[in-house]
Design a protein around this motif. Structure first.
Motif, PDB file in Angstrom:
ATOM      1  N   UNK A 169      24.825  45.421 118.120  1.00  0.00           N
ATOM      2  CA  UNK A 169      25.745  45.267 119.253  1.00  0.00           C
ATOM      3  C   UNK A 169      25.027  45.381 120.605  1.00  0.00           C
ATOM      4  N   UNK A 170      23.897  44.706 120.714  1.00  0.00           N
ATOM      5  CA  UNK A 170      23.143  44.707 121.968  1.00  0.00           C
ATOM      6  C   UNK A 170      23.607  43.549 122.860  1.00  0.00           C
ATOM      7  N   UNK A 171      23.916  43.827 124.104  1.00  0.00           N
ATOM      8  CA  UNK A 171      24.213  42.782 125.067  1.00  0.00           C
ATOM      9  C   UNK A 171      22.906  42.300 125.705  1.00  0.00           C
ATOM     10  N   UNK A 172      23.014  41.314 126.570  1.00  0.00           N
ATOM     11  CA  UNK A 172      21.847  40.802 127.306  1.00  0.00           C
ATOM     12  C   UNK A 172      21.107  41.925 128.024  1.00  0.00           C
ATOM     13  N   UNK A 173      21.875  42.845 128.606  1.00  0.00           N
ATOM     14  CA  UNK A 173      21.274  43.916 129.406  1.00  0.00           C
ATOM     15  C   UNK A 173      20.360  44.818 128.578  1.00  0.00           C
ATOM     16  N   UNK A 174      20.653  44.946 127.303  1.00  0.00           N
ATOM     17  CA  UNK A 174      19.930  45.917 126.479  1.00  0.00           C
ATOM     18  C   UNK A 174      19.152  45.282 125.324  1.00  0.00           C
ATOM     19  N   UNK A 175      18.965  43.969 125.378  1.00  0.00           N
ATOM     20  CA  UNK A 175      18.228  43.293 124.312  1.00  0.00           C
ATOM     21  C   UNK A 175      16.830  43.872 124.127  1.00  0.00           C
ATOM     22  N   UNK A 176      16.181  44.247 125.223  1.00  0.00           N
ATOM     23  CA  UNK A 176      14.789  44.705 125.155  1.00  0.00           C
ATOM     24  C   UNK A 176      14.649  46.214 125.376  1.00  0.00           C
ATOM     25  N   UNK A 179      45.121  38.233 110.630  1.00  0.00           N
ATOM     26  CA  UNK A 179      43.792  38.853 110.491  1.00  0.00           C
ATOM     27  C   UNK A 179      43.727  40.257 111.086  1.00  0.00           C
ATOM     28  N   UNK A 180      44.415  40.470 112.199  1.00  0.00           N
ATOM     29  CA  UNK A 180      44.455  41.814 112.794  1.00  0.00           C
ATOM     30  C   UNK A 180      45.127  42.797 111.852  1.00  0.00           C
ATOM     31  N   UNK A 181      46.287  42.435 111.317  1.00  0.00           N
ATOM     32  CA  UNK A 181      46.999  43.347 110.412  1.00  0.00           C
ATOM     33  C   UNK A 181      46.200  43.604 109.140  1.00  0.00           C
ATOM     34  N   UNK A 182      45.503  42.586 108.671  1.00  0.00           N
ATOM     35  CA  UNK A 182      44.655  42.776 107.485  1.00  0.00           C
ATOM     36  C   UNK A 182      43.530  43.770 107.784  1.00  0.00           C
ATOM     37  N   UNK A 199      40.207  47.431 120.861  1.00  0.00           N
ATOM     38  CA  UNK A 199      38.825  47.625 121.289  1.00  0.00           C
ATOM     39  C   UNK A 199      38.597  47.190 122.727  1.00  0.00           C
ATOM     40  N   UNK A 200      39.170  46.038 123.086  1.00  0.00           N
ATOM     41  CA  UNK A 200      38.921  45.450 124.398  1.00  0.00           C
ATOM     42  C   UNK A 200      39.902  45.919 125.463  1.00  0.00           C
ATOM     43  N   UNK A 201      40.787  46.834 125.114  1.00  0.00           N
ATOM     44  CA  UNK A 201      41.765  47.320 126.075  1.00  0.00           C
ATOM     45  C   UNK A 201      41.695  48.851 126.170  1.00  0.00           C
ATOM     46  N   UNK A 202      42.543  49.546 125.413  1.00  0.00           N
ATOM     47  CA  UNK A 202      42.611  51.002 125.569  1.00  0.00           C
ATOM     48  C   UNK A 202      41.350  51.724 125.095  1.00  0.00           C
ATOM     49  N   UNK A 203      40.679  51.186 124.085  1.00  0.00           N
ATOM     50  CA  UNK A 203      39.419  51.806 123.655  1.00  0.00           C
ATOM     51  C   UNK A 203      38.382  51.682 124.767  1.00  0.00           C
ATOM     52  N   UNK A 224      40.375  44.802 117.636  1.00  0.00           N
ATOM     53  CA  UNK A 224      41.012  44.043 118.706  1.00  0.00           C
ATOM     54  C   UNK A 224      41.868  42.971 118.042  1.00  0.00           C
ATOM     55  N   UNK A 225      42.551  42.174 118.842  1.00  0.00           N
ATOM     56  CA  UNK A 225      43.417  41.147 118.268  1.00  0.00           C
ATOM     57  C   UNK A 225      42.636  40.176 117.395  1.00  0.00           C
ATOM     58  N   UNK A 226      41.392  39.885 117.801  1.00  0.00           N
ATOM     59  CA  UNK A 226      40.526  39.018 116.993  1.00  0.00           C
ATOM     60  C   UNK A 226      39.172  39.685 116.818  1.00  0.00           C
ATOM     61  N   UNK A 227      38.462  39.248 115.814  1.00  0.00           N
ATOM     62  CA  UNK A 227      37.141  39.812 115.567  1.00  0.00           C
ATOM     63  C   UNK A 227      36.174  39.461 116.693  1.00  0.00           C
ATOM     64  N   UNK A 228      36.336  38.273 117.279  1.00  0.00           N
ATOM     65  CA  UNK A 228      35.465  37.871 118.390  1.00  0.00           C
ATOM     66  C   UNK A 228      35.648  38.807 119.581  1.00  0.00           C
ATOM     67  N   UNK A 229      36.902  39.115 119.924  1.00  0.00           N
ATOM     68  CA  UNK A 229      37.164  40.040 121.026  1.00  0.00           C
ATOM     69  C   UNK A 229      36.605  41.428 120.717  1.00  0.00           C
ATOM     70  N   UNK A 230      36.769  41.857 119.492  1.00  0.00           N
ATOM     71  CA  UNK A 230      36.276  43.164 119.047  1.00  0.00           C
ATOM     72  C   UNK A 230      34.762  43.262 119.224  1.00  0.00           C
ATOM     73  N   UNK A 231      34.045  42.293 118.679  1.00  0.00           N
ATOM     74  CA  UNK A 231      32.589  42.329 118.723  1.00  0.00           C
ATOM     75  C   UNK A 231      32.071  42.167 120.154  1.00  0.00           C
TER      76      UNK A 231
END
Length: 223
Positions: A7-14, A54-57, A164-168, A191-198
């Motif tokens: 879970x590294x973003x651009x800022x922390x890749x290196x 998918x969220x409920x699952x 994940x993308x809101x209250x967390x 999150x509502x979708x896995x893409x938003x979560x990640x």
């Protein structure tokens, strides 16, 4: 992949790998955010039900079982278990923050005693566990949680829950700004979708928190 490189973003890749995490039980709390009945209701409209399937699952098969296991582990090791939920004090919701009065998904009218505002039974509070009620995204804003954590000597906060993308994310940022060490348990969140979560985990990881798995957390305990 190790939590130290995931879970590294651009800022922390290196960036260098973080140090090992050590959690003294007496200085640690597990905060479970907004796993409430309202979010487990399947929409009556079939198209919406399919969209949210998918969220409920993920909630039923991963997040809720993992969160309950994490709670049981925390209770057995002396780590304080704390709960946060969205609920307004007035039936008409006049006490809600502006973000919860706006039209759309985030419009939330959840009176505190109504069934849909209650915490899902599988991860519900036990005995004298603290529950904070909020009409904000952040579990610190508008509650006494900040003071409670300081009064109890808590320095490390393990975070689970939704979304994940809101209250967390909002709670994690608030906790980090208050100089708590924050750990987000990725397989106890959704999150509502896995893409938003990640995506959100990549945004907050390394700067506001460390993103780890449930199994990782179990290895952080200091005897």
């Amino acid at each position: 992949m190790s939590w130290k490189t995931a879970f590294r973003s651009f800022y922390y890749e290196t960036a260098d790998e973080p140090e090992d995490i050590v959690l003294p039980p007496e200085e640690t709390a597990l905060l479970v955010i907004d796993i409430q009945n309202t979010y487990m209701e399947v929409p009556e409209d079939q198209a919406e039900a399919n969209r949210w399937a998918p969220f409920h699952e993920r909630m039923n098969e991963i997040v809720i079982p993992n969160t309950r296991a994490l709670q049981d582990w925390a209770r057995g090791t002396g780590i304080e278990v704390i709960h946060a939920r969205i609920a307004c004090l007035k039936e008409d919701g006049r006490d809600r923050s502006l973000s919860q009065k706006k039209p759309g998904f985030n419009y939330l009218l959840l009176p505190k005693d109504r069934e849909d505002s209650q915490i899902v039974s599988a991860v519900a509070p036990q005995k004298d566990e603290i529950v904070v009620t909020k009409t904000t995204d952040s579990a610190l804003t508008g509650t006494n949680l900040r003071m409670t954590l300081h009064n109890m000597g808590v320095k490390n906060v393990i975070v689970a829950g939704i979304f994940t993308d809101q209250c967390i994310s909002s709670s994690v940022r608030s906790l980090a700004d208050e100089s708590f060490n924050v750990i987000v348990v990725e397989d106890c969140c959704a999150a509502a979708t896995d893409d938003l979560h990640r995506h959100e985990l990549e945004v907050i990881n390394m700067i506001y928190c460390h993103v780890v798995s449930k199994d990782d957390v179990l290895g952080f305990l200091k005897a």
